[in-house]
Every structure is written in C-alpha cells, then in structure tokens.
Write a protein that holds these residues in place. Sequence first.
Motif, PDB file in Angstrom:
ATOM      1  N   GLY A 247       0.807  -1.210   0.000  1.00 34.20           N
ATOM      2  CA  GLY A 247       0.000   0.000   0.000  1.00 34.20           C
ATOM      3  C   GLY A 247       0.844   1.267   0.000  1.00 34.20           C
ATOM      4  O   GLY A 247       2.047   1.238   0.295  1.00 34.20           O
ATOM      5  N   THR A 248       0.193   2.352  -0.347  1.00 34.39           N
ATOM      6  CA  THR A 248       0.820   3.667  -0.349  1.00 34.39           C
ATOM      7  C   THR A 248      -0.162   4.660   0.260  1.00 34.39           C
ATOM      8  O   THR A 248      -1.348   4.638  -0.082  1.00 34.39           O
ATOM      9  CB  THR A 248       1.178   4.112  -1.782  1.00 34.39           C
ATOM     10  N   SER A 249       0.324   5.521   1.146  1.00 32.32           N
ATOM     11  CA  SER A 249      -0.559   6.503   1.772  1.00 32.32           C
ATOM     12  C   SER A 249       0.280   7.598   2.399  1.00 32.32           C
ATOM     13  O   SER A 249       1.493   7.449   2.596  1.00 32.32           O
ATOM     14  CB  SER A 249      -1.432   5.843   2.848  1.00 32.32           C
ATOM     15  N   GLU A 250      -0.371   8.706   2.706  1.00 34.32           N
ATOM     16  CA  GLU A 250       0.255   9.757   3.505  1.00 34.32           C
ATOM     17  C   GLU A 250      -0.131   9.541   4.960  1.00 34.32           C
ATOM     18  O   GLU A 250      -1.283   9.192   5.260  1.00 34.32           O
ATOM     19  CB  GLU A 250      -0.193  11.135   3.030  1.00 34.32           C
ATOM     20  N   VAL A 251       0.819   9.753   5.841  1.00 35.51           N
ATOM     21  CA  VAL A 251       0.598   9.514   7.267  1.00 35.51           C
ATOM     22  C   VAL A 251       0.905  10.790   8.039  1.00 35.51           C
ATOM     23  O   VAL A 251       1.945  11.426   7.822  1.00 35.51           O
ATOM     24  CB  VAL A 251       1.479   8.347   7.778  1.00 35.51           C
ATOM     25  N   ASN A 252       0.005  11.150   8.931  1.00 42.61           N
ATOM     26  CA  ASN A 252       0.198  12.322   9.787  1.00 42.61           C
ATOM     27  C   ASN A 252       0.990  11.901  11.019  1.00 42.61           C
ATOM     28  O   ASN A 252       0.473  11.221  11.901  1.00 42.61           O
ATOM     29  CB  ASN A 252      -1.159  12.905  10.190  1.00 42.61           C
ATOM     30  N   GLU A 253       2.265  12.326  11.068  1.00 42.18           N
ATOM     31  CA  GLU A 253       3.140  11.969  12.193  1.00 42.18           C
ATOM     32  C   GLU A 253       3.261  13.099  13.205  1.00 42.18           C
ATOM     33  O   GLU A 253       4.097  13.043  14.106  1.00 42.18           O
ATOM     34  CB  GLU A 253       4.533  11.589  11.676  1.00 42.18           C
ATOM     35  N   VAL A 263       3.419  12.678   5.732  1.00 43.82           N
ATOM     36  CA  VAL A 263       4.618  12.054   5.163  1.00 43.82           C
ATOM     37  C   VAL A 263       4.196  10.871   4.298  1.00 43.82           C
ATOM     38  O   VAL A 263       3.413  10.020   4.733  1.00 43.82           O
ATOM     39  CB  VAL A 263       5.563  11.576   6.281  1.00 43.82           C
ATOM     40  N   LEU A 264       4.692  10.819   3.065  1.00 43.92           N
ATOM     41  CA  LEU A 264       4.356   9.726   2.158  1.00 43.92           C
ATOM     42  C   LEU A 264       4.997   8.431   2.653  1.00 43.92           C
ATOM     43  O   LEU A 264       6.185   8.381   2.950  1.00 43.92           O
ATOM     44  CB  LEU A 264       4.853  10.047   0.747  1.00 43.92           C
ATOM     45  N   LYS A 265       4.189   7.366   2.715  1.00 47.33           N
ATOM     46  CA  LYS A 265       4.676   6.060   3.141  1.00 47.33           C
ATOM     47  C   LYS A 265       4.430   5.048   2.025  1.00 47.33           C
ATOM     48  O   LYS A 265       3.318   4.924   1.510  1.00 47.33           O
ATOM     49  CB  LYS A 265       3.958   5.610   4.420  1.00 47.33           C
ATOM     50  N   GLU A 266       5.501   4.334   1.666  1.00 43.10           N
ATOM     51  CA  GLU A 266       5.434   3.317   0.621  1.00 43.10           C
ATOM     52  C   GLU A 266       5.984   2.014   1.179  1.00 43.10           C
ATOM     53  O   GLU A 266       6.353   1.933   2.360  1.00 43.10           O
ATOM     54  CB  GLU A 266       6.257   3.767  -0.590  1.00 43.10           C
ATOM     55  N   ILE A 267       6.033   0.995   0.337  1.00 45.30           N
ATOM     56  CA  ILE A 267       6.567  -0.300   0.777  1.00 45.30           C
ATOM     57  C   ILE A 267       7.988  -0.112   1.304  1.00 45.30           C
ATOM     58  O   ILE A 267       8.834   0.492   0.657  1.00 45.30           O
ATOM     59  CB  ILE A 267       6.552  -1.310  -0.388  1.00 45.30           C
TER      60      ILE A 267
END
Length: 725
Positions: A247-253, A263-267
Amino acid sequence: MADASALKLRIEGMDCGSCAAKIETAMRRLPGVADVEVSVAGESLSLTLDEDRTSRATIKAKIAALGFHALDPAPGPGLQAHDHAPTHGHWAASAKGRLVIASGALLAAAWVVSLAGPQWAEWPYVAAAVVGLAPILRRAFAGAMNGTPFSIETLMSVAAVGAIAIGEAPEAAVVVFLFAVGELLEGVAANRARAGVKALVDLIPRTARRVRDGVVEAVPAEALEVGDLVLVRPGDRIPSDGAVQAGTSEVNEAPITGESAPVLKEIGSTVYAGSVNANGELHVAITKAAADNTIARIVHMVEEAQGSKAPTARFIERFSRWYTPGAMALALAVVVAPPLLLDGDWRTWIYRGLAVLLIACPCALVISTPAAVASGLAAGARRGLLIKGGAALEALGRVTTVAFDKTGTLTVGHPGVTDVVAIEGSMESMLGKAAAVERNSSHPLGAAIVEEAVARGVEIPQAFGGGIATPGKAVTGRLKSGFVSVGSPRHAVEGGLMTAAVSDRVAALESEGKTVVVVSEGKRLLGLVALRDRPREDAVAGLARLRALGLRTVMLTGDNARAAAAIAVELGLEHRAELLPEAKLAAIAGYRAEGPVAMVGDGVNDAPALAAASVGIAMGGGTDVALETADAALLKDRVGGVAELVVLSRATLSNIWVNVAIALGLKGAFLVATLTGAAPLWMAILADTGATVLVTANALRLLRFDPARSSAVKAARPTARRDGG
C-alpha cells in the motif's frame, strides 16, 4: 540487601514537591529501603525493598498515614499501567473537594449563627475551624513522626490553634477554609500538568486489525507481537511501530515527531505508533511490541525526566530545609521581641506572629521549579523535542557553543549527484548509460547515480548480464552500444582517457569537496559525474537561528579537510576536520572550558562526544539510539530543532525565575503588611495559597508554548555567512 526487590506504587493525592518530599523522607527512614524516587508528575513511588526488614503493607500504611493513597500498578506491559490507572473525576468527589465543601458549609453556617445570635458566634466558628483542621493536624503529626516536622501542615496547625487560643476563631475558620481551597486548586493544576503525558498515551488505539491467513480480526493493540501483519485503513491510528508491506498513503506523524506535513509512506517505509493514516490502505508488519514502541518509549522517558530534579529545584529544596525552621524562629521573634523589648501588646504580636507562620509556608517556592520543568518537558515532547530531565532542560538554555557532527547531522548522510558534465554526446545519454551500469549496484555512489537518472526522467538502457567490478577502480557493464565503465579518475588516467582539460575540471570539482566518477565507453570518455553528501534542507536556516540566539556554531568531523571546508563554507560555520574520536573529545573539552557546550550528533558513532558535552543532542528520528544515548533527541530530525530546544529551555528558565519572584514577592509584601498591622490573619494564607496557585498557573502556560513559533526563533532569517566562520 541481597534479596531486595524493586517496588513501584501509584500514589494518589500527591500534588506538589513538598508532598513528594514528605513521602521520600518517610521512606528513607525505613529499614531495608533504598533507591527511593518519587515523581509528582507520574504520581509514582519507586524504591528497592528488602521485605525481610520492611513489608509492603508497612510501606502502604506509612503512605496512608501521611494522607496519601498507595495503589499497586496495574498489570500489563508498558503503557497498560496507564490504561487501567484510575481516572481523576470531578473535584467534588475527591477527599480534598469534600473537605472544601464541608469546611465551607460550616463556615457559612457559623456566619449565619453569628448574625442570628452574636453571643453564640464564637463556638460555631471554633467547630468549623476544628472540623477543617482535623485532617491537617493528622498529617502534621504523621509528618513529624516520619522525619518532616516543619511541614506546611505543621505551620497551618500552629497558626490555626493559636488563633483559636487568642479568641480569633472566625479568622482560624477562614484560614482553614482557604487552605483547603488552595490544596484543591493545587490538585486540579497538577492533574492538568499530567494531562500532557496522558495525551501521549491516548494516541495509541485500543484495538488493531490483525491479518492472519487472509482473515482480518480485531485484537487488543497490546496483544500484537513482532512480525504480525495489521491492516490500517484511512483514518485509523497505527497501533505500533512497523514497516509498510503493501500500500501507499500519507501519514500524519505530527503527534509523534511534530512534523506538520503528512509524510508519504510506501513499501519499506517505517511508521510509528499513534500516527494517523490519511488516505490509503496500508498493510504494516509490526516491528515493536506495545511496551517497546515509540510512544511507549517517549512516555517512559518523559515520566523519568519529570521525576528527575533540575539543579535549581535541588537548590531550592536544600534552601527550604533551612528556610522553614528559620521562618518559625522569625515568627517566634515577632511574638516575643516587641512585647519584651518595646512593651508591645502580647495579643497583637501573637496574632502577627501567627500570620508570619502562614506567610512563611514554602509550598509556592518549592513548586516553582518542578512545575515549570514538568510543563516544559511535556511541551517539548508534544513537538518532537525529547529532553531527559530538568538538568538537561536547564543546561540547554545556558549553552554558548553548539558543535555539530557533519555526516548524517548537518548533511543527509548519503551522497547525491551535484554535477553532470558531458564530454562526448549528450548529458542525458551519458547519465543513462552510467545508471544502466550501476542499476544493480549496492554502492552508495552507484545508487545516487541511478536515483539522479530516475529523478531527471532519463531513459536508462538495458544492460546485458551483471556488471563486472574492479574494486577501487571501476564497474563495467555491457550495453547494446558497447562496454561502459563508471570508475575513478585514476582508473581513467591509467586507461589513457584523460586530457589536460578534463583533469583540470576533475581537480576543480574535487577542490569543492566532491567525489568525481568518470564515465567511458570503450576508449571514449563520455563525461563526469560529481557527487557529494548534501546539507539537510533546513541546515542553513537552522544554523542561522542559532546564531541569531547569540550562539557560536562549529562543525567537528572526521571527514577530510577538503570535504569539510566545502560544507562549512556552504553552511557558514566554523569547522575542524579529520578528527579522530579522541580529538573530538579534546575539542569538546576546549569549548567547554569557555562555557557550556552542546554536541549534536546521530547518536551512534558520536556517543563519546555526546557524553562529554554539557548537553548531548541526538538527531535520530525516534530510533533506539537517539532516545537512549543523549540528553535530548530530535524526533523531527531537523537542524532547526536545536534552536527550538534552546528557546524552550530559555522560556522554562524565565518561567522559573518569574515563579520564584512571585513566591518571594508575595511573601515579602504580605510580611510587611502583617508586621505593620495592615493585613489580617486570613489574608496571610494568600501569601502561600495564592502564590502557589499563581506559580502553578504560570508554569502551565508552558504547555501551550511552541518554540517553533517563538519570536526568538522567527527573528532568525535563513541566511548563512559565507566567511566559513
């Protein structure tokens, strides 16, 4: 104490530094007890206990006698003790709240009786005072029996009993009521201060969606084990630290690192417990159990830090041990000296002496520092600035020099392409061929070349077979157009490919601290690629902010002088290069001789220098080393965070001195008013209760303080000096 074991208890009703001091003193007097630590912020007592000499029941009984309630911590790892901890209800349901209501009601009833029958007015006030004073007397007696004879309860009891004895029962009743109100307000303020840590705990979701054999099941977050796969839907909080598997998504850290932008999160990307998935579905492999994830470690570190004592707090505690007996001696002098030496009225001066006792209560002074430190630590933790205790927090505001490691601290820590020079053919063709040869290389220079080609959208031709590496010289691959080599300038010279003009260009690039590779095809030189470790995006602005705060900035690195000088000129700071570890330590010692120095490093190879500095600051993005090595850690992983730490520390120090001024100023003003007869007895309690409330409220302001938006940081403009020092 060979059979001693660790004991940790949760303490209810502990709201200020003097409460903690009473418990600590009582515990230290018990046989078989050692390593006593009391945390007001964490509502906890930790000690080492030899149960053959003192039982746990005795420990709890002593605590109860002092007026507190001892509870065993809830079972379960890490954060679960917080999850099951009793919550603080409405103030009216607490023992202090009930005492306020009861003493207030009795005081009101006594006032009504005084209006209806003045001849009976004295006794209702006596009853109101005695009822409110009873629990205070019990705590005063317990404190005296357990090593704390000069407590605030002792001063209150003497003052109230004395007031009743000289016929001032109404004043005694009012004083007791105001004292109860003040203690209640202290409790409310303390709970607000603890809310900072509780807010961190609340970031962790209670349940997670675990995926096993293709089936999704809801399980408690604390039940997750390392290696479990969890499904995180858009809007869900990530239940524990892990790595994205699909999956791919943006995560609020922001709740963890303070980073405002998603922040963009990828494999392969790392995700932290408590961060919020924004818009895509992620499958995350758990890498840390609940008790060991980032939030758990942050909470543990903040609680330990709040439990530690800052130097100012230790000084004030030592001072208060002499201050309280001295104040009682002053009160006695006020009582006896004027009547004996100046023929003053005994009743008048006894009254004023009792008022001096109330004014002398040291609560506001004792709490002035720990309240500010606890708020400062919590405010920092909310913004990704983790500080390990009051000593480090105070030291940060006093540093005069900030020393930085280079690689991974001021720079991103890996090379990037800075120049692409075509000698024959187009730049795109040359870069594409170099990337084709390096595509399967694990070497950081090769990976950087491939990354640059992809970023520029260059077509990368197909390579046939694996590249042939000649260690230290070149990598050669077979393309459709022929054999292409990517190697060192020395290898090109040995192959007779370098002209004088190309050699001059290579020398110019190397003089800028860059590493140059030569791309050739057969016997034709196609071009040059220069690479260098790049400064972090915010390095120039972050260093400028530090200089705007009046701090000296210097770079200490083991890298070669040429590379170090190039980075130093670009960033505008002093530098010392080619330093072995012992040379770094000597440099830190030299700066420290001139004033407090902070060392900023990556928390791994800089550990000795971090330990040698007045304050060690690790840039580690939440890694174990970053959280455990230094005195402070920057979860944002930005150079600008160093300036924010300094600003937060200075704001905390300023808050402490304002608190001390409030505490001593009010006491001084009321002392003068009391000795001149301008302030009645009931107003004297405001010198302590009022000061305590004001000091606590002022300290709580730090919870809303944002060092990134402080005028002290915003005043710095992102400009760098170009003089190299």
